[in-house]
Design a protein around this motif. Structure first.
Motif, mmCIF file in Angstrom:
data_model
loop_
_atom_site.group_PDB
_atom_site.id
_atom_site.type_symbol
_atom_site.label_atom_id
_atom_site.label_comp_id
_atom_site.label_asym_id
_atom_site.label_seq_id
_atom_site.Cartn_x
_atom_site.Cartn_y
_atom_site.Cartn_z
ATOM 1 N N GLY A 141 1.187 -1.348 -0.162
ATOM 2 C CA GLY A 141 -0.075 -0.050 0.209
ATOM 3 C C GLY A 141 0.635 0.906 -0.262
ATOM 4 N N ALA A 142 2.393 1.293 0.124
ATOM 5 C CA ALA A 142 3.024 2.360 0.080
ATOM 6 C C ALA A 142 2.906 2.889 -0.616
ATOM 7 N N LYS A 143 3.694 4.057 -0.956
ATOM 8 C CA LYS A 143 4.057 4.693 -2.640
ATOM 9 C C LYS A 143 5.027 4.329 -3.233
ATOM 10 N N PRO A 144 5.591 4.279 -4.319
ATOM 11 C CA PRO A 144 6.249 4.083 -5.483
ATOM 12 C C PRO A 144 7.238 4.704 -4.891
ATOM 13 N N TYR A 145 8.745 4.451 -4.782
ATOM 14 C CA TYR A 145 9.731 5.047 -4.693
ATOM 15 C C TYR A 145 10.087 6.253 -5.623
ATOM 16 N N ARG A 146 9.996 7.015 -5.418
ATOM 17 C CA ARG A 146 9.809 8.208 -7.449
ATOM 18 C C ARG A 146 10.901 9.126 -7.444
ATOM 19 N N GLY A 192 11.580 13.791 -6.898
ATOM 20 C CA GLY A 192 10.648 13.729 -5.566
ATOM 21 C C GLY A 192 11.237 13.473 -3.896
ATOM 22 N N PHE A 193 10.410 13.852 -3.842
ATOM 23 C CA PHE A 193 10.165 13.277 -1.708
ATOM 24 C C PHE A 193 9.565 12.113 -1.780
ATOM 25 N N ASN A 194 10.181 11.659 -0.260
ATOM 26 C CA ASN A 194 10.068 10.286 -0.080
ATOM 27 C C ASN A 194 9.917 10.403 1.116
ATOM 28 N N PRO A 195 9.028 10.292 2.548
ATOM 29 C CA PRO A 195 9.023 10.266 3.352
ATOM 30 C C PRO A 195 9.646 8.818 3.541
ATOM 31 N N ALA A 196 10.858 8.852 4.832
ATOM 32 C CA ALA A 196 11.323 7.988 5.290
ATOM 33 C C ALA A 196 11.107 7.378 6.787
ATOM 34 N N TRP A 225 10.665 14.637 6.817
ATOM 35 C CA TRP A 225 11.632 13.457 6.264
ATOM 36 C C TRP A 225 11.384 12.549 6.819
ATOM 37 N N SER A 226 11.279 12.800 8.527
ATOM 38 C CA SER A 226 11.453 11.134 9.003
ATOM 39 C C SER A 226 10.305 10.753 10.112
ATOM 40 N N ILE A 227 9.440 10.000 9.604
ATOM 41 C CA ILE A 227 8.452 9.752 10.410
ATOM 42 C C ILE A 227 8.371 8.282 11.085
ATOM 43 N N ARG A 279 2.577 6.147 5.928
ATOM 44 C CA ARG A 279 3.259 7.102 5.287
ATOM 45 C C ARG A 279 4.408 6.846 4.787
ATOM 46 N N ALA A 280 5.080 6.102 4.974
ATOM 47 C CA ALA A 280 6.414 5.943 4.402
ATOM 48 C C ALA A 280 6.838 5.738 3.332
ATOM 49 N N THR A 281 7.873 5.960 2.666
ATOM 50 C CA THR A 281 7.547 5.775 1.309
ATOM 51 C C THR A 281 8.958 4.842 1.295
ATOM 52 N N ILE A 282 10.506 5.279 1.879
ATOM 53 C CA ILE A 282 11.173 4.300 2.108
ATOM 54 C C ILE A 282 11.362 3.911 3.412
ATOM 55 N N VAL A 283 12.474 3.170 3.542
ATOM 56 C CA VAL A 283 12.904 2.675 4.631
ATOM 57 C C VAL A 283 14.848 2.998 4.739
#
Length: 472
Positions: free
Chosen positions: A338-343, A345-349, A366-368, A373-377
């Motif tokens: 369900g997360a958004k793809p790494y694209r 622009g901005f990617n919450p991490a 940036w850091s959540i 709500r995150a896109t990357i780890v």
């Protein structure tokens, strides 16, 4: 001296010897009627006691055999025995030269014979009535009335209609087994007990193949089908799951199987929705999947696929949260579809690992912490030292002019980092983050080494981590 016979008596004088035996006149009709009673009565009327007793004994023996063997042949044997006595009695009654009709004897013989015949007819009629009631109750599928009707059977019924009464006994015994199966089926639907359902089918198996018990066993199966359809959805699919696995027997036991395709899709969907509403996502997903796999063309399948996708996302999210909170995500990366793809622009991490202390210096966006709500780890390792920035001399603060001079080299901060796309769980970047910072501070609390790391500012930390979070 000489002797001679006496002279014969004058003509007309009775002979002085023993008088001849006087023959009793017999009434053949009375004898025949008496022997027709099967009681040897005709023999007794002509004082043939031995034959009379033999007639009674033969009748008694045939009645005992009729009761024990329940064979129609003995009934015909009894009729033949009566006919033999009638013919034999006529033979004995017609031998004397003198015959004389005896109205009293005829009346007695007729009354006794009619009484015997009437008793036989009444017994047979009563037995037929009882057998008819049992048959009617069995054909109506009412085991209670079968038992009630068979309870009316007595010795006389078994004597004149032994086979029919035995069939009634068999029906009562079968009804007992049907009642046992009925109880098992009631327990199965009431308690969602598959074992009781299996036991019921084992009991009903032989009965269902009996043509005489189609109505009685069918009534129980019809009741079970109604109870099955009235069950709550999750209990219902437990029953239908077993029914679908059983081999069809091509008899009335298949009636429940016939309704399974009609009721199971709705039950599966309702049960899965219930689990989903309680956030039991694992069971919900399995139930949705069962509906999709079993009934791919059912109208409920579209909703099931949507529920399956939702449940899958919920399970993935729960798994990722568990890994993140337990600090083991970097050892076992997992995806959250369900997360958004790494694209670009901005990617919450989400920042994890020994180097994640620098995440406090990053913007809050940036850091959540929430994988939803995150896109990357970003998995970081312990900070190290990079290239030298500046070497500075230091003297002890207590003796700034006479103390020994120490030289300390300040180096850039390096943080090895791996970036995982949360949507797929795959590694998208393996890099080393390098940060510059303030070197040669005026005071150092303790000089234990000749090398120290620079102290990066918030802006320098953000500049270093920006390429990870803000994809160019």
């Amino acid at each position: 001296m000489t002797y001679q016979q006496p002279p014969p008596p004058p003509q007309g004088t009775p002979y002085p010897g023993k008088p001849p035996k006087r023959l009793r006149p017999h009434d053949p009709l009375a004898v025949a009627l008496g022997n027709a009673s099967l009681l040897g009565l005709g023999y007794f009327l002509i004082r043939r006691w031995i034959f009379g007793l033999l007639g009674l004994a033969g009748t008694a023996a045939l009645l005992v055999l009729m009761y024990q063997r329940k064979d129609l042949a003995y009934q015909f044997g009894l009729l033949g025995w009566g006919l033999l006595q009638v013919l034999h009695g006529l033979y004995l009654a017609t031998r004397p030269p003198v015959r004389k009709a005896s109205i009293p004897k005829r009346i007695v013989a007729a009354v006794v014979t009619l009484a015997v015949v009437a008793a036989g007819v009444v017994l047979k009629r009563g037995a037929d009535d009882v057998a008819g009631e049992v048959t009617a109750a069995r054909r109506a599928g009412d085991c209670t009335k079968v038992v009630q009707a068979q309870d009316k059977v007595w010795f006389g019924d078994r004597l004149v209609a032994g086979q029919d009464m035995d069939r009634g006994d068999s029906d009562v015994e079968t009804c007992g087994r049907i009642d046992t199966a009925k109880g098992n089926l009631t327990a199965a639907t009431g308690l969602t007990d598959v074992r009781s359902l299996q036991q019921a089918y084992v009991v009903l198996g032989p009965i269902a193949s009996d043509p005489r018990q189609q109505a009685t066993a069918g009534a129980v199966m019809d009741r079970f089908v109604k109870d099955l359809q009235a069950m709550e959805p999750c209990g219902q699919i437990t029953m239908t799951a077993w029914l679908r696995t059983r081999t069809l027997s091509k008899n009335l036991l298949d009636r429940a199987n016939a309704v399974v395709p009609r009721i199971e899709p709705n039950a599966l969907l309702a049960c899965a929705d219930g689990y989903a509403s309680r956030e039991n996502w694992v069971t919900a997903r399995a139930t949705y999947q069962r509906l999709v796999a079993t009934y791919p063309k059912a109208k409920q399948t579209a909703r099931a696929r949507a529920g399956l996708a939702k449940a899958t996302l919920a399970i993935e999210l729960e798994n990722v949260r568990s890994l993140v909170q337990g600090g083991s995500y970097c050892e076992s990366p997992a995806k959250y579809s369900g997360a958004k793809p790494y694209r670009r622009g901005f990617n919450p991490a989400i920042f994890l690992g020994d180097g994640s202390q620098y995440a406090d210096q990053l913007p809050a966006a940036w850091s959540i912490d929430d994988p939803y709500r995150a896109t990357i780890v970003v998995c970081t390792e312990a900070a190290g030292m990079g290239a030298a920035v500046q070497t500075c001399p230091y003297v002890p603060e207590s003796n700034p002019y006479g103390g020994e001079i120490s030289y300390v080299t300040f180096r850039k901060v390096t943080v090895p980092a791996k970036v995982y796309e949360l949507r797929t769980g795959r590694l998208v970047l393996n890099t080393v983050v390098t940060m510059s910072g303030e070197a040669c501070p005026y005071r150092i609390d303790n000089i234990s080494t000749e090398e120290e790391s620079v102290t990066p500012s918030n802006a320098q930390v953000q500049a270093a981590f920006r390429p990870l979070v803000v994809r160019p």
